[in-house]
Design a protein around this motif. Structure first.
Motif, PDB file in Angstrom:
ATOM      1  N   GLU A   7     -11.291   0.024  -7.184  1.00 28.73           N
ATOM      2  CA  GLU A   7     -11.791   0.641  -5.958  1.00 28.73           C
ATOM      3  C   GLU A   7     -12.176  -0.423  -4.926  1.00 28.73           C
ATOM      4  O   GLU A   7     -11.880  -0.293  -3.737  1.00 28.73           O
ATOM      5  CB  GLU A   7     -12.985   1.549  -6.248  1.00 28.73           C
ATOM      6  CG  GLU A   7     -12.648   2.797  -7.037  1.00 28.73           C
ATOM      7  CD  GLU A   7     -12.482   2.512  -8.530  1.00 28.73           C
ATOM      8  OE1 GLU A   7     -13.018   1.502  -9.031  1.00 28.73           O
ATOM      9  OE2 GLU A   7     -11.776   3.302  -9.187  1.00 28.73           O
ATOM     10  N   ARG A  10      -8.995  -2.017  -3.659  1.00 28.85           N
ATOM     11  CA  ARG A  10      -8.287  -1.098  -2.757  1.00 28.85           C
ATOM     12  C   ARG A  10      -8.929  -1.132  -1.368  1.00 28.85           C
ATOM     13  O   ARG A  10      -8.242  -1.175  -0.350  1.00 28.85           O
ATOM     14  CB  ARG A  10      -8.314   0.321  -3.320  1.00 28.85           C
ATOM     15  CG  ARG A  10      -7.448   1.295  -2.519  1.00 28.85           C
ATOM     16  CD  ARG A  10      -7.470   2.717  -3.063  1.00 28.85           C
ATOM     17  NE  ARG A  10      -7.072   2.778  -4.459  1.00 28.85           N
ATOM     18  CZ  ARG A  10      -7.864   3.171  -5.456  1.00 28.85           C
ATOM     19  NH1 ARG A  10      -9.107   3.536  -5.217  1.00 28.85           N
ATOM     20  NH2 ARG A  10      -7.425   3.202  -6.698  1.00 28.85           N
ATOM     21  N   MET A  13      -8.029  -4.439   0.357  1.00 25.80           N
ATOM     22  CA  MET A  13      -6.627  -4.449   0.781  1.00 25.80           C
ATOM     23  C   MET A  13      -6.406  -3.544   1.985  1.00 25.80           C
ATOM     24  O   MET A  13      -5.637  -3.859   2.889  1.00 25.80           O
ATOM     25  CB  MET A  13      -5.708  -4.027  -0.369  1.00 25.80           C
ATOM     26  CG  MET A  13      -5.667  -4.993  -1.508  1.00 25.80           C
ATOM     27  SD  MET A  13      -5.152  -6.635  -0.991  1.00 25.80           S
ATOM     28  CE  MET A  13      -6.038  -7.624  -2.154  1.00 25.80           C
ATOM     29  N   ARG A  14      -7.094  -2.418   1.994  1.00 27.92           N
ATOM     30  CA  ARG A  14      -6.978  -1.513   3.139  1.00 27.92           C
ATOM     31  C   ARG A  14      -7.480  -2.181   4.412  1.00 27.92           C
ATOM     32  O   ARG A  14      -6.873  -2.058   5.482  1.00 27.92           O
ATOM     33  CB  ARG A  14      -7.749  -0.230   2.867  1.00 27.92           C
ATOM     34  CG  ARG A  14      -6.889   0.994   3.093  1.00 27.92           C
ATOM     35  CD  ARG A  14      -7.596   2.285   2.820  1.00 27.92           C
ATOM     36  NE  ARG A  14      -6.904   2.905   1.688  1.00 27.92           N
ATOM     37  CZ  ARG A  14      -7.476   3.519   0.701  1.00 27.92           C
ATOM     38  NH1 ARG A  14      -8.775   3.636   0.652  1.00 27.92           N
ATOM     39  NH2 ARG A  14      -6.775   4.038  -0.262  1.00 27.92           N
ATOM     40  N   PHE A  18      -3.094  -3.573   3.895  1.00 26.72           N
ATOM     41  CA  PHE A  18      -2.145  -3.379   2.805  1.00 26.72           C
ATOM     42  C   PHE A  18      -2.397  -2.042   2.116  1.00 26.72           C
ATOM     43  O   PHE A  18      -3.525  -1.587   2.015  1.00 26.72           O
ATOM     44  CB  PHE A  18      -2.271  -4.488   1.764  1.00 26.72           C
ATOM     45  CG  PHE A  18      -1.951  -5.853   2.294  1.00 26.72           C
ATOM     46  CD1 PHE A  18      -0.648  -6.227   2.535  1.00 26.72           C
ATOM     47  CD2 PHE A  18      -2.965  -6.766   2.541  1.00 26.72           C
ATOM     48  CE1 PHE A  18      -0.350  -7.490   3.023  1.00 26.72           C
ATOM     49  CE2 PHE A  18      -2.674  -8.028   3.023  1.00 26.72           C
ATOM     50  CZ  PHE A  18      -1.365  -8.392   3.267  1.00 26.72           C
ATOM     51  N   GLU A  19      -1.353  -1.454   1.626  1.00 35.46           N
ATOM     52  CA  GLU A  19      -1.447  -0.236   0.808  1.00 35.46           C
ATOM     53  C   GLU A  19      -0.716  -0.510  -0.496  1.00 35.46           C
ATOM     54  O   GLU A  19       0.506  -0.401  -0.571  1.00 35.46           O
ATOM     55  CB  GLU A  19      -0.814   0.965   1.537  1.00 35.46           C
ATOM     56  CG  GLU A  19      -1.589   1.457   2.731  1.00 35.46           C
ATOM     57  CD  GLU A  19      -2.922   2.105   2.370  1.00 35.46           C
ATOM     58  OE1 GLU A  19      -3.040   2.652   1.248  1.00 35.46           O
ATOM     59  OE2 GLU A  19      -3.840   2.035   3.200  1.00 35.46           O
ATOM     60  N   TRP A  20      -1.447  -0.924  -1.525  1.00 37.47           N
ATOM     61  CA  TRP A  20      -0.842  -1.243  -2.802  1.00 37.47           C
ATOM     62  C   TRP A  20      -1.200  -0.196  -3.835  1.00 37.47           C
ATOM     63  O   TRP A  20      -2.258   0.437  -3.760  1.00 37.47           O
ATOM     64  CB  TRP A  20      -1.289  -2.612  -3.269  1.00 37.47           C
ATOM     65  CG  TRP A  20      -0.737  -3.727  -2.435  1.00 37.47           C
ATOM     66  CD1 TRP A  20       0.192  -3.642  -1.457  1.00 37.47           C
ATOM     67  CD2 TRP A  20      -1.090  -5.099  -2.500  1.00 37.47           C
ATOM     68  NE1 TRP A  20       0.445  -4.866  -0.920  1.00 37.47           N
ATOM     69  CE2 TRP A  20      -0.320  -5.781  -1.530  1.00 37.47           C
ATOM     70  CE3 TRP A  20      -1.970  -5.820  -3.274  1.00 37.47           C
ATOM     71  CZ2 TRP A  20      -0.421  -7.144  -1.340  1.00 37.47           C
ATOM     72  CZ3 TRP A  20      -2.063  -7.186  -3.081  1.00 37.47           C
ATOM     73  CH2 TRP A  20      -1.291  -7.838  -2.131  1.00 37.47           C
ATOM     74  N   SER A  21      -0.324  -0.030  -4.809  1.00 32.80           N
ATOM     75  CA  SER A  21      -0.567   0.950  -5.868  1.00 32.80           C
ATOM     76  C   SER A  21      -1.634   0.420  -6.829  1.00 32.80           C
ATOM     77  O   SER A  21      -1.936  -0.777  -6.863  1.00 32.80           O
ATOM     78  CB  SER A  21       0.733   1.216  -6.639  1.00 32.80           C
ATOM     79  OG  SER A  21       1.075   0.069  -7.399  1.00 32.80           O
ATOM     80  N   ASP A  22      -2.185   1.339  -7.627  1.00 32.71           N
ATOM     81  CA  ASP A  22      -3.182   0.943  -8.617  1.00 32.71           C
ATOM     82  C   ASP A  22      -2.586  -0.034  -9.625  1.00 32.71           C
ATOM     83  O   ASP A  22      -3.271  -0.957 -10.075  1.00 32.71           O
ATOM     84  CB  ASP A  22      -3.739   2.166  -9.344  1.00 32.71           C
ATOM     85  CG  ASP A  22      -4.713   2.954  -8.478  1.00 32.71           C
ATOM     86  OD1 ASP A  22      -5.028   2.496  -7.359  1.00 32.71           O
ATOM     87  OD2 ASP A  22      -5.159   4.020  -8.930  1.00 32.71           O
TER      88      ASP A  22
END
Length: 59
Positions: A7, A10, A13-14, A18-22
């Protein structure tokens, strides 16, 4: 040092755009934790006990 959560990563990165997967974040998490541990060691080091890596000669 607290454990880095998905979390937290995430959210970071946001903020960076960036939008990366878990799954991608989980793969990076050990590297982030290692880097944070290294930074903690650097902050704890006394500058008086460390020789400078670069020396400038003025003459």
């Amino acid at each position: 040092m607290e454990k880095v959560t998905i979390e937290t990563m995430r959210a970071m990165m946001r903020l960076a755009g960036f939008e990366w997967s878990d799954a991608e974040l989980e793969a990076l998490r050990p590297l982030v934790e290692t880097n944070l541990r290294l930074l903690d060691r650097l902050e704890a080091a006394s500058p008086r006990t460390i020789d400078p890596s670069t020396q400038y000669r003025l003459f």
